[in-house]
Write a protein that holds these residues in place. Structure first.
Motif, PDB file in Angstrom:
ATOM      1  N   GLY A  53      -8.176  -3.213  -3.361  1.00  0.00           N
ATOM      2  CA  GLY A  53      -8.666  -4.326  -2.021  1.00  0.00           C
ATOM      3  C   GLY A  53      -8.499  -3.814  -1.368  1.00  0.00           C
ATOM      4  N   ASP A  54      -8.981  -4.574  -0.350  1.00  0.00           N
ATOM      5  CA  ASP A  54      -8.421  -3.872   1.047  1.00  0.00           C
ATOM      6  C   ASP A  54      -7.242  -5.186   0.992  1.00  0.00           C
ATOM      7  OD1 ASP A  54      -9.355  -6.228   1.743  1.00  0.00           O
ATOM      8  OD2 ASP A  54     -11.419  -6.227   2.610  1.00  0.00           O
ATOM      9  N   GLU A  59      -5.139   5.354   0.300  1.00  0.00           N
ATOM     10  CA  GLU A  59      -6.033   4.851  -0.472  1.00  0.00           C
ATOM     11  C   GLU A  59      -6.382   4.405  -1.268  1.00  0.00           C
ATOM     12  OE1 GLU A  59      -7.516   8.543   1.479  1.00  0.00           O
ATOM     13  OE2 GLU A  59      -7.589   7.576   4.003  1.00  0.00           O
ATOM     14  N   ALA A  60      -5.353   5.267  -2.516  1.00  0.00           N
ATOM     15  CA  ALA A  60      -5.284   4.797  -3.935  1.00  0.00           C
ATOM     16  C   ALA A  60      -4.981   4.156  -4.399  1.00  0.00           C
ATOM     17  CB  ALA A  60      -4.437   6.080  -4.709  1.00  0.00           C
ATOM     18  N   ASN A  61      -3.793   3.271  -2.935  1.00  0.00           N
ATOM     19  CA  ASN A  61      -3.724   1.859  -3.547  1.00  0.00           C
ATOM     20  C   ASN A  61      -4.979   1.003  -3.491  1.00  0.00           C
ATOM     21  OD1 ASN A  61      -1.012   2.644  -4.540  1.00  0.00           O
ATOM     22  ND2 ASN A  61      -0.113   2.195  -2.744  1.00  0.00           N
ATOM     23  N   LEU A  62      -5.704   1.307  -1.557  1.00  0.00           N
ATOM     24  CA  LEU A  62      -6.237   0.387  -1.446  1.00  0.00           C
ATOM     25  C   LEU A  62      -7.238   0.250  -3.017  1.00  0.00           C
ATOM     26  CD1 LEU A  62      -7.115   1.343   2.257  1.00  0.00           C
ATOM     27  CD2 LEU A  62      -6.812  -0.644   1.336  1.00  0.00           C
ATOM     28  N   ALA A  63      -8.268   1.614  -3.764  1.00  0.00           N
ATOM     29  CA  ALA A  63      -8.580   1.130  -4.214  1.00  0.00           C
ATOM     30  C   ALA A  63      -8.240   1.082  -5.433  1.00  0.00           C
ATOM     31  CB  ALA A  63      -9.196   3.217  -4.606  1.00  0.00           C
ATOM     32  N   THR A  64      -7.346   0.446  -5.508  1.00  0.00           N
ATOM     33  CA  THR A  64      -7.143  -0.284  -7.075  1.00  0.00           C
ATOM     34  C   THR A  64      -7.200  -1.895  -6.462  1.00  0.00           C
ATOM     35  OG1 THR A  64      -5.762   1.422  -7.883  1.00  0.00           O
ATOM     36  CG2 THR A  64      -5.481  -0.175  -8.652  1.00  0.00           C
ATOM     37  N   LEU A  91       0.183  -1.099  -0.070  1.00  0.00           N
ATOM     38  CA  LEU A  91       0.047  -0.003  -0.157  1.00  0.00           C
ATOM     39  C   LEU A  91       0.848   1.132   0.126  1.00  0.00           C
ATOM     40  CD1 LEU A  91      -3.242  -1.011   2.387  1.00  0.00           C
ATOM     41  CD2 LEU A  91      -2.793  -0.912   0.146  1.00  0.00           C
TER      42      LEU A  91
END
Length: 126
Positions: free
Chosen positions: A123-124, A116-121, A44
């Motif tokens: 997933g959790d 947050e950008a990496n999570l959006a790409t 992340l």
């Protein structure tokens, strides 16, 4: 003087591997975080300099264990330990860990934008 309480600070992150409550206190953010399972969030941090967290943190481990990894060494802290993690680290958190952490708000916000950008790409974290 500003203050925050774990029980009255609203939950702002509720993932399978992290529950976090955060409050801003005069330019610093206090985070009350708990990790029910092992987590290595290193992916992340991709996109930050050296793909590592660039925010300084000070904290106290209430239970469990956290390891901070730098390019040339790592440091592990357990229940009751206070720590300082300067920039350039990657955390590794053991399940059952609970901590209270203080970070400069501006540095934390810049780091969280990338996470947050990496999570959006991706997933959790689970």
């Amino acid at each position: 003087m500003p203050s925050a309480n774990k029980m009255t600070t609203p939950v702002s992150v509720d993932l399978p591997v992290l529950k976090g409550r955060y409050a801003e206190l005069d330019g610093y953010t206090v985070g009350f975080e708990s990790y029910p399972e092992d987590v290595d969030p290193a992916p992340l941090f991709a996109g930050l300099p050296e793909d590592r967290c660039q925010c300084t943190h000070w904290g106290v481990v209430q239970s469990g264990q956290v390891t901070f990894r730098w390019a040339d060494h790592e440091e592990t802290y357990g229940a009751g330990d206070a720590y300082h993690a300067p920039p350039g680290h990657l955390p590794l958190i053991s399940g059952g860990t609970s901590l209270v952490e203080f970070s400069p708000t501006d540095g934390l916000e810049a780091t969280m934008a990338v996470i947050e950008a990496n999570l959006a790409t991706a997933g959790d974290l689970s």
